[in-house]
Design a protein around this motif. Sequence first.
Motif, PDB file in Angstrom:
ATOM      1  N   ARG A  99       3.411 111.720  53.910  1.00 14.28           N
ATOM      2  CA  ARG A  99       2.571 112.968  54.100  1.00 14.28           C
ATOM      3  C   ARG A  99       3.427 114.268  53.840  1.00 14.28           C
ATOM      4  O   ARG A  99       4.267 114.441  54.155  1.00 14.28           O
ATOM      5  CB  ARG A  99       2.009 113.117  55.676  1.00 14.28           C
ATOM      6  N   ASP A 105       7.801 122.235  59.044  1.00 14.17           N
ATOM      7  CA  ASP A 105       6.899 121.416  59.909  1.00 14.17           C
ATOM      8  C   ASP A 105       7.717 119.921  60.378  1.00 14.17           C
ATOM      9  O   ASP A 105       8.192 119.229  59.505  1.00 14.17           O
ATOM     10  CB  ASP A 105       5.823 120.762  58.512  1.00 14.17           C
ATOM     11  N   SER A 107       6.286 117.956  62.616  1.00 12.71           N
ATOM     12  CA  SER A 107       5.043 117.009  63.162  1.00 12.71           C
ATOM     13  C   SER A 107       5.350 115.699  62.973  1.00 12.71           C
ATOM     14  O   SER A 107       5.728 115.452  61.723  1.00 12.71           O
ATOM     15  CB  SER A 107       3.595 117.824  62.830  1.00 12.71           C
ATOM     16  N   ASN A 109       2.304 112.791  62.437  1.00 11.59           N
ATOM     17  CA  ASN A 109       0.912 112.517  62.459  1.00 11.59           C
ATOM     18  C   ASN A 109       0.641 111.034  62.668  1.00 11.59           C
ATOM     19  O   ASN A 109       1.120 110.216  62.159  1.00 11.59           O
ATOM     20  CB  ASN A 109       0.393 113.143  61.166  1.00 11.59           C
ATOM     21  N   ASP A 114      -4.458 112.116  57.359  1.00  9.96           N
ATOM     22  CA  ASP A 114      -3.161 112.765  57.436  1.00  9.96           C
ATOM     23  C   ASP A 114      -2.247 112.502  56.081  1.00  9.96           C
ATOM     24  O   ASP A 114      -1.582 113.173  55.604  1.00  9.96           O
ATOM     25  CB  ASP A 114      -2.769 113.067  58.472  1.00  9.96           C
ATOM     26  N   TYR A 115      -2.234 111.106  55.646  1.00 11.57           N
ATOM     27  CA  TYR A 115      -1.475 110.592  54.711  1.00 11.57           C
ATOM     28  C   TYR A 115      -2.027 110.394  53.369  1.00 11.57           C
ATOM     29  O   TYR A 115      -2.939 109.814  53.209  1.00 11.57           O
ATOM     30  CB  TYR A 115      -0.874 109.532  55.358  1.00 11.57           C
TER      31      TYR A 115
END
Length: 128
Positions: A99, A105, A107, A109, A114-115
């Motif tokens: 991702r 960033d 995060s 996920n 999201d990938y």
Amino acid sequence: QVQLVESGGGLVQAGGSLRLSCVASGRILSAYAMGWFRQAPGKEREFVAAINRDGGRTYYTDSVKGRFTISRDNAKNTVYLQMNSLKPEDTAVYYCAARSVYYGDSSCNTGEGDYGSWGQGTKDTVSS
């Protein structure tokens, strides 16, 4: 787009260990947060583990917590999934995913959507 190639799958007895590797090419790995997903026979693909771009944060699905460890070596453009105390229900094709993230960033996920980049998968079979 980054290209991903997984390796390390195989046949192992319950209680054993496997270490999966995912090598990235085409882009520097440090620009990506990474995840591992798996798809068991007859089931939907599911999230397993994620790691942020610098390796400072990780996240696991409940069923693998304490048994699996995700890590990364950005200098080698490689992400790992160390799997210990394997169970027959861990049998699946394991996929590495990337991702693209902005600097800062951190995060992790869990959603497939999201990938943006995926490997071809590596098959793990755990016998009882």
